[in-house]
Design a protein around this motif. Sequence first.
Motif, PDB file in Angstrom:
ATOM      1  N   ALA A   1       9.262  -1.692  -8.483  1.00  0.00           N
ATOM      2  CA  ALA A   1       8.250  -2.942  -7.054  1.00  0.00           C
ATOM      3  C   ALA A   1       7.433  -3.856  -8.444  1.00  0.00           C
ATOM      4  CB  ALA A   1       6.913  -1.503  -7.164  1.00  0.00           C
ATOM      5  N   MET A   2       8.198  -3.973  -9.841  1.00  0.00           N
ATOM      6  CA  MET A   2       7.706  -5.002 -10.822  1.00  0.00           C
ATOM      7  C   MET A   2       8.715  -6.120 -10.765  1.00  0.00           C
ATOM      8  SD  MET A   2       5.021  -4.187 -12.938  1.00  0.00           S
ATOM      9  CE  MET A   2       4.386  -3.446 -11.278  1.00  0.00           C
ATOM     10  N   GLY A   3       9.855  -5.874  -9.899  1.00  0.00           N
ATOM     11  CA  GLY A   3      10.598  -7.472  -8.835  1.00  0.00           C
ATOM     12  C   GLY A   3       9.590  -7.627  -7.802  1.00  0.00           C
TER      13      GLY A   3
ATOM     14  N   LEU B   1       0.897  -1.049  -0.145  1.00  0.00           N
ATOM     15  CA  LEU B   1      -0.034   0.177  -0.005  1.00  0.00           C
ATOM     16  C   LEU B   1       0.729   0.770   0.109  1.00  0.00           C
ATOM     17  CD1 LEU B   1      -3.180   1.066   0.097  1.00  0.00           C
ATOM     18  CD2 LEU B   1      -2.446   1.045   2.147  1.00  0.00           C
ATOM     19  N   ILE B   2       1.986   1.229   0.718  1.00  0.00           N
ATOM     20  CA  ILE B   2       2.718   1.892   0.935  1.00  0.00           C
ATOM     21  C   ILE B   2       3.619   3.104  -0.502  1.00  0.00           C
ATOM     22  CG2 ILE B   2       4.386   3.192   2.264  1.00  0.00           C
ATOM     23  CD1 ILE B   2       4.376   2.045   4.796  1.00  0.00           C
ATOM     24  N   ILE B   3       3.952   1.423  -1.289  1.00  0.00           N
ATOM     25  CA  ILE B   3       4.593   1.846  -1.907  1.00  0.00           C
ATOM     26  C   ILE B   3       3.601   2.536  -3.190  1.00  0.00           C
ATOM     27  CG2 ILE B   3       5.826   0.300  -4.270  1.00  0.00           C
ATOM     28  CD1 ILE B   3       8.009   0.757  -1.751  1.00  0.00           C
ATOM     29  N   ALA B   4       2.454   1.890  -3.446  1.00  0.00           N
ATOM     30  CA  ALA B   4       1.457   2.310  -4.580  1.00  0.00           C
ATOM     31  C   ALA B   4       0.921   3.546  -4.014  1.00  0.00           C
ATOM     32  CB  ALA B   4       0.207   1.155  -4.434  1.00  0.00           C
ATOM     33  N   LEU B   5       0.862   3.617  -2.753  1.00  0.00           N
ATOM     34  CA  LEU B   5       0.797   5.689  -2.583  1.00  0.00           C
ATOM     35  C   LEU B   5       1.434   6.572  -3.199  1.00  0.00           C
ATOM     36  CD1 LEU B   5      -1.483   5.037   1.140  1.00  0.00           C
ATOM     37  CD2 LEU B   5      -2.083   5.947  -1.111  1.00  0.00           C
ATOM     38  N   ILE B   6       2.846   5.660  -3.025  1.00  0.00           N
ATOM     39  CA  ILE B   6       4.006   6.500  -3.080  1.00  0.00           C
ATOM     40  C   ILE B   6       4.107   6.521  -4.637  1.00  0.00           C
ATOM     41  CG2 ILE B   6       6.807   7.381  -3.285  1.00  0.00           C
ATOM     42  CD1 ILE B   6       6.457   5.334  -0.355  1.00  0.00           C
ATOM     43  N   ILE B   7       3.808   5.982  -5.242  1.00  0.00           N
ATOM     44  CA  ILE B   7       4.258   6.310  -6.793  1.00  0.00           C
ATOM     45  C   ILE B   7       3.302   6.941  -7.608  1.00  0.00           C
ATOM     46  CG2 ILE B   7       3.348   4.883  -9.200  1.00  0.00           C
ATOM     47  CD1 ILE B   7       5.005   2.306  -7.427  1.00  0.00           C
ATOM     48  N   GLY B   8       1.497   6.498  -6.726  1.00  0.00           N
ATOM     49  CA  GLY B   8       0.260   7.010  -6.697  1.00  0.00           C
ATOM     50  C   GLY B   8       0.676   8.767  -6.685  1.00  0.00           C
ATOM     51  N   VAL B   9       1.130   8.849  -5.472  1.00  0.00           N
ATOM     52  CA  VAL B   9       1.030  10.729  -5.234  1.00  0.00           C
ATOM     53  C   VAL B   9       2.352  11.405  -6.087  1.00  0.00           C
ATOM     54  CG1 VAL B   9       2.042  12.316  -3.544  1.00  0.00           C
ATOM     55  CG2 VAL B   9       0.503  10.804  -2.425  1.00  0.00           C
ATOM     56  N   LEU B  10       3.559  10.005  -6.654  1.00  0.00           N
ATOM     57  CA  LEU B  10       4.420  10.881  -7.165  1.00  0.00           C
ATOM     58  C   LEU B  10       4.102  10.824  -8.699  1.00  0.00           C
ATOM     59  CD1 LEU B  10       8.080   8.996  -6.100  1.00  0.00           C
ATOM     60  CD2 LEU B  10       7.658  11.515  -6.039  1.00  0.00           C
TER      61      LEU B  10
ATOM     62  N   ALA C   1      10.011  11.062 -13.286  1.00  0.00           N
ATOM     63  CA  ALA C   1      10.557   9.933 -12.872  1.00  0.00           C
ATOM     64  C   ALA C   1      10.946   8.446 -12.046  1.00  0.00           C
ATOM     65  CB  ALA C   1      12.662  10.498 -14.498  1.00  0.00           C
ATOM     66  N   TYR C   2      10.846   9.832 -11.424  1.00  0.00           N
ATOM     67  CA  TYR C   2      11.101   8.913  -9.695  1.00  0.00           C
ATOM     68  C   TYR C   2       9.872   8.131  -9.571  1.00  0.00           C
ATOM     69  CZ  TYR C   2      14.609  12.400  -7.742  1.00  0.00           C
ATOM     70  OH  TYR C   2      15.548  13.560  -7.908  1.00  0.00           O
ATOM     71  N   ALA C   3       8.708   8.782 -10.056  1.00  0.00           N
ATOM     72  CA  ALA C   3       7.525   7.333 -10.231  1.00  0.00           C
ATOM     73  C   ALA C   3       8.033   6.112 -10.485  1.00  0.00           C
ATOM     74  CB  ALA C   3       6.799   8.071 -10.695  1.00  0.00           C
ATOM     75  N   VAL C   4       8.465   6.325 -12.015  1.00  0.00           N
ATOM     76  CA  VAL C   4       8.549   5.123 -13.026  1.00  0.00           C
ATOM     77  C   VAL C   4       9.576   4.156 -12.063  1.00  0.00           C
ATOM     78  CG1 VAL C   4       9.873   5.980 -15.209  1.00  0.00           C
ATOM     79  CG2 VAL C   4       8.454   4.380 -15.168  1.00  0.00           C
ATOM     80  N   ASN C   5      10.615   4.960 -12.100  1.00  0.00           N
ATOM     81  CA  ASN C   5      12.072   4.080 -11.012  1.00  0.00           C
ATOM     82  C   ASN C   5      11.182   3.089  -9.622  1.00  0.00           C
ATOM     83  OD1 ASN C   5      13.778   4.914 -12.654  1.00  0.00           O
ATOM     84  ND2 ASN C   5      13.885   6.634 -11.403  1.00  0.00           N
ATOM     85  N   VAL C   6      10.567   3.608  -9.152  1.00  0.00           N
ATOM     86  CA  VAL C   6       9.623   2.768  -7.939  1.00  0.00           C
ATOM     87  C   VAL C   6       8.469   2.125  -8.444  1.00  0.00           C
ATOM     88  CG1 VAL C   6       7.924   3.459  -6.227  1.00  0.00           C
ATOM     89  CG2 VAL C   6      10.090   5.239  -6.634  1.00  0.00           C
ATOM     90  N   PHE C   7       7.743   2.259  -9.422  1.00  0.00           N
ATOM     91  CA  PHE C   7       7.331   1.628 -10.389  1.00  0.00           C
ATOM     92  C   PHE C   7       8.228   0.148 -10.609  1.00  0.00           C
ATOM     93  CE2 PHE C   7       4.943  -0.063 -13.814  1.00  0.00           C
ATOM     94  CZ  PHE C   7       3.965  -0.462 -13.561  1.00  0.00           C
ATOM     95  N   LEU C   8       9.484   0.462 -11.429  1.00  0.00           N
ATOM     96  CA  LEU C   8      10.136  -0.264 -12.228  1.00  0.00           C
ATOM     97  C   LEU C   8      10.160  -1.630 -10.923  1.00  0.00           C
ATOM     98  CD1 LEU C   8      12.692   1.336 -15.001  1.00  0.00           C
ATOM     99  CD2 LEU C   8      10.590  -1.223 -15.136  1.00  0.00           C
TER     100      LEU C   8
ATOM    101  N   GLY D   1       6.549  -6.849 -15.231  1.00  0.00           N
ATOM    102  CA  GLY D   1       5.618  -7.200 -14.114  1.00  0.00           C
ATOM    103  C   GLY D   1       4.775  -8.704 -14.350  1.00  0.00           C
ATOM    104  N   ILE D   2       4.271  -8.884 -14.908  1.00  0.00           N
ATOM    105  CA  ILE D   2       3.424 -10.078 -15.744  1.00  0.00           C
ATOM    106  C   ILE D   2       4.207 -10.929 -16.544  1.00  0.00           C
ATOM    107  CG2 ILE D   2       1.438 -10.676 -16.946  1.00  0.00           C
ATOM    108  CD1 ILE D   2       0.383  -8.354 -14.518  1.00  0.00           C
ATOM    109  N   LEU D   3       4.941 -10.516 -17.855  1.00  0.00           N
ATOM    110  CA  LEU D   3       5.224 -11.680 -18.350  1.00  0.00           C
ATOM    111  C   LEU D   3       6.782 -12.083 -18.120  1.00  0.00           C
ATOM    112  CD1 LEU D   3       4.197 -10.321 -21.253  1.00  0.00           C
ATOM    113  CD2 LEU D   3       3.445 -11.887 -20.702  1.00  0.00           C
ATOM    114  N   GLY D   4       7.340 -10.994 -17.238  1.00  0.00           N
ATOM    115  CA  GLY D   4       8.489 -12.135 -16.585  1.00  0.00           C
ATOM    116  C   GLY D   4       9.914 -11.895 -17.594  1.00  0.00           C
TER     117      GLY D   4
END
Lengths: 129, 505
Positions: free
Chosen positions: A45-47, A3-12, A36-43, B182-185
């Motif tokens: 989190a995708m791992g 939730l925190i990560i999602a909120l941070i990305i959202g706010v950024l 750019a910060y938002a997309v970095n955090v997003f990337l 994230g989805i496909l890896g």
Amino acid sequence: MELIIALIIGVLTTSGVFLTLRGHTFPVVLGLTLLAYAVNVFLFAMGRLTIGLPAVIDPTQAEYADPLPQALVLTAIVIAFGMTAFLIVLALKSRSELGNDHVDGQSCPEGEIPVETDVQKQIQRNEQL
Amino acid sequence: MMSLTFLPVLAPLLAGIIILLARLGGLNLQRLLSMLSVLLLTFISLELMQQAVQGQTQVYTLGNWVAPFGIVLVLDQLSALMVLITSILALGALWYAVTSKIDAKGSHFHVLFQIQLFGLNGAFMTGDVFNLFVFFEVLLLASYGLLLHGGGAARTKGGLQYVVINLIGSTLFLFAVGTLYGILGTLNIADMAVKVSQAQPEDLGVIAAAGLLLLVVFGLKAAMFPLYLWLPQAYANTSAPVAALFAIMTKVGLYAIIRVHGTVFGDSAGELAHYYAPWVLGLGLITLLLAALGVMAARGLREQVTYLVLASVATLLIGLGLNSAEALAASLYYLIHSTLIAGGFFLLADIIARGRDQIGDRFISANAMPQAVLIGGTFIFGAIAMSGMPPLSGFFGKVLILSSALDHEWFMTILGIVLVSGLLMIVAVARSGSLMFYHTQPDAPQGESLNSLAYGAVVMLFATGIILVIFAHSITLLTESTAQQLWQSSDYIQAVLNTRAVGGN
């Protein structure tokens, strides 16, 4: 943590979009930086979010964090950094050449380069008051 | 035999570095090295084209890491074709820059030019989405520098907007790439196609959204409605050889749509197969209509040419949106034509602007320019080719695209919009031509006389319009086999995923 990560990305992202839509170059630069910060955090989190796991395989640990997004983020950070530096220089150049810091070079009649002096600005300000 | 696949990427990078060091030797040395590099690139790409037409997809594993774990460079007919078009266009643009001494108006023109080619060729050959992002950034960074080459207020203004919009595009690209990973890896295009075909039904929505986000990014590069507003400002205000080279930049976006969407969301993608095509078609139609209006409304020749470029992009989007191997083949034919002719037209616009002294390329009557007959004749040639009238290549390209649309359910709409916009463009170009070459003021000051060396670049690029017609049969055979190869994306996927490491087991 999700939730925190999602909120941070959202706010950024929200702040970034808001600032990017402004008319002056400085807020636009700030907005792009926030995006750019938002997309970095997003990337990142995708791992998948993991705590205390090594990025490189460690024989003593059963699992490991996905190292690829970390590599991607590193690349993205470097690129965003370079681009921001370039954009700031370009914004300064356009401020000096167009005489104002509007993104679309507002109040600049065709073929003319207005040079606003401090005196003129002062007069305008006095008139507005 | 050693693989040449990496050379179109490596050669311009090395040339760029060498030219940077050769600064001490003066501009002429830089010019020489730059020309040599582009000539070398042309020969390499011709050789690669010959290898590619044999039908084999060549895969080069960078650092000997096999796909999907490492990054691969892939050479199939489409990448070879794009690299070849780029080097021919670069040859013309560079020749013009050197002969008209535009490259002397600021520092590092040749370095940036080579890095631009590095980014372009890399984007055309990479088999990895994230690597595509990196090459996009390389070519964009070089293009920022080239766009601003020579300076001036209008250029800075257009340049700033170009940079900002492309930075937003990069951010969106990363969001899309992140979601897909994230989805496909995986981020290898071939592997992504496999993973999409095996995706869980509940993931399909997210994959579709990320795919459309990627389409937005590529649409931004290709100047698709509503993301085309940056293009006229940026292209009309930059120097002529840069604008000519940028004729390929919009095609990078189109290439990325063909490569990424065509492979990942191809026949194997199940529910998501070709789901993006109606978007491309619809937006292409709107773009074409608006581009035609832009051509009508333009106040100067260069602005008009930028809208003509936009119209050609829109026509290509329609061809992609039709979504058949036949339409793809037709689009590729039109792509070769529109890139090279548009590049030549930008150079011609600069020649005309120079011949008209102070008036430049604005649509105001001025003195008859020196050698008006020759330049006017070239203008008619370019105008006929660009607006798609017979007997030149633009006409054949459009006919091929329209004939492949015959069975499409939107055929009447497509036909109507393509023909009406074509008519609008012919009227507009005829009007601007008659204004510049017939309505002349006898007592106005005369401009520079024709720089015949620089004019050679225009002739070279326009000559492709004739070559495309004379050898239309063999070139359509080539584009058809390219489209066929793309349509059977399983070949590409197999070639990439089955490549083994060199010397490994």
